[in-house]
Design a protein around this motif. Structure first.
Motif, PDB file in Angstrom:
ATOM      1  N   ASP A 171      49.603  35.259  35.692  1.00  0.00           N
ATOM      2  CA  ASP A 171      48.775  36.189  36.461  1.00  0.00           C
ATOM      3  C   ASP A 171      47.754  36.877  35.565  1.00  0.00           C
ATOM      4  O   ASP A 171      46.601  37.103  35.965  1.00  0.00           O
ATOM      5  CB  ASP A 171      49.648  37.241  37.151  1.00  0.00           C
ATOM      6  CG  ASP A 171      50.450  36.665  38.312  1.00  0.00           C
ATOM      7  OD1 ASP A 171      50.072  35.586  38.814  1.00  0.00           O
ATOM      8  OD2 ASP A 171      51.455  37.287  38.706  1.00  0.00           O
ATOM      9  N   GLY A 172      48.154  37.220  34.340  1.00  0.00           N
ATOM     10  CA  GLY A 172      47.229  37.845  33.412  1.00  0.00           C
ATOM     11  C   GLY A 172      46.091  36.919  33.029  1.00  0.00           C
ATOM     12  O   GLY A 172      44.933  37.341  32.907  1.00  0.00           O
ATOM     13  N   VAL A 173      46.414  35.637  32.824  1.00  0.00           N
ATOM     14  CA  VAL A 173      45.377  34.649  32.516  1.00  0.00           C
ATOM     15  C   VAL A 173      44.393  34.541  33.675  1.00  0.00           C
ATOM     16  O   VAL A 173      43.168  34.578  33.483  1.00  0.00           O
ATOM     17  CB  VAL A 173      46.008  33.273  32.224  1.00  0.00           C
ATOM     18  CG1 VAL A 173      44.923  32.202  32.119  1.00  0.00           C
ATOM     19  CG2 VAL A 173      46.834  33.321  30.957  1.00  0.00           C
ATOM     20  N   LYS A 174      44.907  34.421  34.878  1.00  0.00           N
ATOM     21  CA  LYS A 174      44.030  34.257  36.039  1.00  0.00           C
ATOM     22  C   LYS A 174      43.145  35.484  36.253  1.00  0.00           C
ATOM     23  O   LYS A 174      41.985  35.357  36.669  1.00  0.00           O
ATOM     24  CB  LYS A 174      44.862  33.973  37.292  1.00  0.00           C
ATOM     25  CG  LYS A 174      45.490  32.582  37.282  1.00  0.00           C
ATOM     26  CD  LYS A 174      46.251  32.296  38.569  1.00  0.00           C
ATOM     27  CE  LYS A 174      46.764  30.860  38.583  1.00  0.00           C
ATOM     28  NZ  LYS A 174      47.504  30.548  39.825  1.00  0.00           N
ATOM     29  N   ALA A 175      43.666  36.667  35.946  1.00  0.00           N
ATOM     30  CA  ALA A 175      42.869  37.890  36.097  1.00  0.00           C
ATOM     31  C   ALA A 175      41.678  37.884  35.141  1.00  0.00           C
ATOM     32  O   ALA A 175      40.569  38.317  35.500  1.00  0.00           O
ATOM     33  CB  ALA A 175      43.738  39.115  35.850  1.00  0.00           C
ATOM     34  N   ILE A 176      41.893  37.395  33.898  1.00  0.00           N
ATOM     35  CA  ILE A 176      40.786  37.302  32.944  1.00  0.00           C
ATOM     36  C   ILE A 176      39.789  36.237  33.384  1.00  0.00           C
ATOM     37  O   ILE A 176      38.570  36.472  33.428  1.00  0.00           O
ATOM     38  CB  ILE A 176      41.319  36.994  31.532  1.00  0.00           C
ATOM     39  CG1 ILE A 176      42.135  38.172  31.000  1.00  0.00           C
ATOM     40  CG2 ILE A 176      40.156  36.683  30.571  1.00  0.00           C
ATOM     41  CD1 ILE A 176      42.830  37.891  29.673  1.00  0.00           C
ATOM     42  N   SER A 200      38.142  39.891  24.242  1.00  0.00           N
ATOM     43  CA  SER A 200      39.323  39.984  25.097  1.00  0.00           C
ATOM     44  C   SER A 200      40.411  39.107  24.493  1.00  0.00           C
ATOM     45  O   SER A 200      40.298  38.645  23.361  1.00  0.00           O
ATOM     46  CB  SER A 200      38.967  39.522  26.515  1.00  0.00           C
ATOM     47  OG  SER A 200      38.503  38.198  26.495  1.00  0.00           O
ATOM     48  N   ALA A 201      41.484  38.901  25.247  1.00  0.00           N
ATOM     49  CA  ALA A 201      42.576  38.079  24.730  1.00  0.00           C
ATOM     50  C   ALA A 201      42.069  36.693  24.334  1.00  0.00           C
ATOM     51  O   ALA A 201      42.503  36.109  23.352  1.00  0.00           O
ATOM     52  CB  ALA A 201      43.675  37.958  25.776  1.00  0.00           C
ATOM     53  N   PHE A 202      41.135  36.168  25.128  1.00  0.00           N
ATOM     54  CA  PHE A 202      40.511  34.884  24.824  1.00  0.00           C
ATOM     55  C   PHE A 202      39.159  34.830  25.531  1.00  0.00           C
ATOM     56  O   PHE A 202      38.932  35.516  26.527  1.00  0.00           O
ATOM     57  CB  PHE A 202      41.391  33.709  25.261  1.00  0.00           C
ATOM     58  CG  PHE A 202      41.812  33.772  26.713  1.00  0.00           C
ATOM     59  CD1 PHE A 202      41.005  33.284  27.727  1.00  0.00           C
ATOM     60  CD2 PHE A 202      43.033  34.327  27.061  1.00  0.00           C
ATOM     61  CE1 PHE A 202      41.398  33.350  29.054  1.00  0.00           C
ATOM     62  CE2 PHE A 202      43.447  34.397  28.397  1.00  0.00           C
ATOM     63  CZ  PHE A 202      42.618  33.906  29.392  1.00  0.00           C
ATOM     64  N   ASN A 203      38.238  34.052  24.971  1.00  0.00           N
ATOM     65  CA  ASN A 203      36.948  33.842  25.614  1.00  0.00           C
ATOM     66  C   ASN A 203      37.075  32.716  26.629  1.00  0.00           C
ATOM     67  O   ASN A 203      37.716  31.696  26.355  1.00  0.00           O
ATOM     68  CB  ASN A 203      35.877  33.481  24.577  1.00  0.00           C
ATOM     69  CG  ASN A 203      35.573  34.634  23.645  1.00  0.00           C
ATOM     70  OD1 ASN A 203      35.464  35.775  24.070  1.00  0.00           O
ATOM     71  ND2 ASN A 203      35.437  34.338  22.365  1.00  0.00           N
ATOM     72  N   VAL A 204      36.466  32.872  27.787  1.00  0.00           N
ATOM     73  CA  VAL A 204      36.594  31.879  28.848  1.00  0.00           C
ATOM     74  C   VAL A 204      35.473  30.859  28.706  1.00  0.00           C
ATOM     75  O   VAL A 204      34.330  31.097  29.095  1.00  0.00           O
ATOM     76  CB  VAL A 204      36.567  32.548  30.232  1.00  0.00           C
ATOM     77  CG1 VAL A 204      36.642  31.488  31.326  1.00  0.00           C
ATOM     78  CG2 VAL A 204      37.734  33.521  30.363  1.00  0.00           C
ATOM     79  N   VAL A 259      34.279  33.344  36.637  1.00  0.00           N
ATOM     80  CA  VAL A 259      33.983  32.212  37.514  1.00  0.00           C
ATOM     81  C   VAL A 259      33.435  32.710  38.845  1.00  0.00           C
ATOM     82  O   VAL A 259      33.534  33.893  39.180  1.00  0.00           O
ATOM     83  CB  VAL A 259      35.233  31.337  37.745  1.00  0.00           C
ATOM     84  CG1 VAL A 259      35.692  30.723  36.430  1.00  0.00           C
ATOM     85  CG2 VAL A 259      36.365  32.124  38.392  1.00  0.00           C
ATOM     86  N   LEU A 260      32.838  31.791  39.606  1.00  0.00           N
ATOM     87  CA  LEU A 260      32.282  32.150  40.906  1.00  0.00           C
ATOM     88  C   LEU A 260      33.396  32.446  41.907  1.00  0.00           C
ATOM     89  O   LEU A 260      34.479  31.857  41.836  1.00  0.00           O
ATOM     90  CB  LEU A 260      31.410  31.016  41.432  1.00  0.00           C
ATOM     91  CG  LEU A 260      30.251  30.525  40.550  1.00  0.00           C
ATOM     92  CD1 LEU A 260      29.423  29.490  41.315  1.00  0.00           C
ATOM     93  CD2 LEU A 260      29.377  31.679  40.081  1.00  0.00           C
TER      94      LEU A 260
END
Length: 362
Positions: free
Chosen positions: A335-340, A308-312, A345-346
Motif C-alpha cells: 500500500d505504501g508503494v502504491k501511494a508513492i 522520497s523512498a524511491f524515485n518513480v 501516474v495519470l
C-alpha cells in the motif's frame, strides 16, 4: 571518446525463443553469446574499479501482496551517482556543453553492437557491413549500477540525439532482450521529465533474477491492427508485444505512440521484458515466447530529483524498487508503494482520455 571497443555482430539466428520462468534460477547455465559478452565484460570492469562503487549481492525482498513488488537496498547508488542534469522540458534540445556520452572514458565501453541482416555473426562481416555504414549501438557500463550487468545502450551516440525515442533505439532495445537467454534481462527508457538524468539518447539494460507481474498479467485489446493493448493493472500502461517476426513494425508503432506523448508534453517511461502473449490467459510460470513493451504516461518531474523512498521511473513502474535507505526498505508495504507511485501516474480518467486521443492519432 572515440574507441568503440570490440564489435558484437549478430543476426536474427542469434535470437533466443521460448525462455521459461524456471531459467531465473539457472542464470549461470546456457548463457547466450550476448550474455557472455555483456556479463564477462561488465564483471571485468567491476574488478578494475571503473564503477563509482562495488556492487555486491543486493539485499532483496519481495513485498507481500498481489503486485509482487521486488524491493532492493542500494544505498551507494543514492550517494555516489552522478548529479542529474537540469531538465526543463520534455523536448529540450541536446546541449554539447553538458555531460553527454561522447565524453565518457574509453574504458567504460563494453562493445559496439551491429546487426547483419545477411551472413554469419562474425566480427569481419560487421566491420565490413555494420560500422562502416549500417546503424550501430554502443554498449557502455552504467558507472552507478542498479543491478548486475547494468549498462547503457547508445544508438549512434555521435549523432547527439536528445533523450527522445527513435525506431532504431527501440529496435536495438528489443533485440538485446531477444539476444539474451536470461529471462531476467530487462531494458528500459526514461523520457525527459520522467527522471532521465542525461539529455543524450540512451536506454538502460540490466539483469534482475525475479519475476515481475508485467511479464504475464492479463491485458485488454485497444487496437488489433496497431498491435496495441492496455495493461489494466496498476499502474495502467500501453503495451505492445512481439515475437521478433514483426520487430521493425513494432519498433515503429512504439515510436508513433511515444511521439504523440512528446507532442502533448507528456513524460513517459518504457520497459521491455520477456513476456507472455497478451491475447491469452497466462500464469506466472508460462513460457516467455516474446517481448512485452510497456509505456507509462506519467506526471512530469523537472528540476532536482525527489528525495522520497524511491524515485518513480522505469524500474519502479515495472515493480522493481531500488531503495536508498534501510528504514524505508525494511518498513514499506504494498500500500505504501502504491501511494508513492500514484502521485506520479495519470488518474484513470486522465488515462482513458489519453487513450482516446492516442487511438485517434495512431
Amino acid at each position: 571518446m572515440e574507441d568503440h571497443g570490440p564489435i558484437f555482430s549478430y543476426t536474427d539466428q542469434d535470437f533466443v525463443h521460448d525462455v521459461s520462468r524456471s531459467e531465473y534460477e539457472q542464470r549461470t547455465q546456457d548463457l547466450s553469446r550476448f550474455d557472455r559478452a555483456l556479463r564477462s565484460g561488465w564483471s571485468e570492469k567491476m574488478r578494475r574499479g571503473l564503477f563509482r562503487y562495488h556492487l555486491g549481492e543486493l539485499e532483496t525482498r519481495v513485498l507481500p501482496g498481489e503486485a509482487g513488488y521486488v524491493a532492493q537496498l542500494n544505498i551507494q547508488r543514492g550517494i555516489e551517482r552522478r548529479k542529474p542534469q537540469e531538465i526543463l522540458s520534455i523536448r529540450q534540445i541536446f546541449d554539447p556543453l553538458q555531460f553527454n556520452f561522447n565524453k565518457i572514458k574509453p574504458e567504460e565501453v563494453l562493445f559496439e553492437m551491429c546487426r547483419n541482416k545477411h551472413g554469419p555473426s562474425s566480427t569481419e562481416s560487421c566491420v565490413q557491413n555494420g560500422s562502416s555504414g549500417s546503424p550501430s549501438c554502443l554498449v557502455i557500463i552504467n558507472v552507478s549500477p542498479l543491478e548486475l550487468g547494468h549498462s547503457l545502450l547508445l544508438p549512434e551516440p555521435a549523432r547527439c540525439y536528445p533523450q527522445v525515442l527513435t525506431p532504431l533505439a527501440v529496435r536495438f532495445g528489443i533485440e538485446t532482450v531477444f539476444l539474451s537467454s536470461d529471462p531476467g534481462y530487462r531494458v528500459g527508457f526514461n523520457s525527459l521529465g520522467g527522471f532521465a538524468s542525461v539529455n543524450h539518447l540512451h536506454l538502460h539494460g540490466y539483469y534482475l533474477s525475479h519475476t515481475l507481474k508485467v511479464e504475464w498479467a492479463p491485458t485488454e485489446t485497444l487496437s488489433p491492427k496497431k498491435g496495441l493493448y492496455r495493461f489494466p493493472s496498476f499502474p495502467r500502461a500501453f503495451l505492445f508485444y512481439t515475437e521478433a517476426q514483426d520487430l521493425e513494425q513494432t519498433a515503429r508503432a512504439v515510436c508513433r505512440l511515444t511521439d504523440i506523448l512528446v507532442e502533448e508534453n507528456i513524460a513517459h517511461n518504457l520497459f521491455m521484458t520477456r513476456g507472455c502473449p497478451p491475447y491469452a490467459e497466462q500464469r506466472p510460470s508460462a513460457l516467455r515466447r516474446g517481448v512485452r513493451v510497456l509505456i507509462w504516461p506519467r506526471v512530469s518531474c523537472f528540476g532536482a530529483k525527489e528525495e522520497s523512498a524511491f524515485n518513480v521511473a522505469l524500474c519502479e513502474l515495472a515493480g522493481h524498487l531500488p531503495f536508498k535507505n534501510k528504514e524505508d526498505f525494511n518498513t514499506i508495504d504494498e500500500d505504501g508503494v502504491k501511494a508513492i507511485v500514484q502521485r506520479y501516474v495519470l488518474s484513470d480518467h486522465e488515462f482513458t482520455q489519453l487513450e482516446k486521443r492516442v487511438l485517434g492519432k495512431l
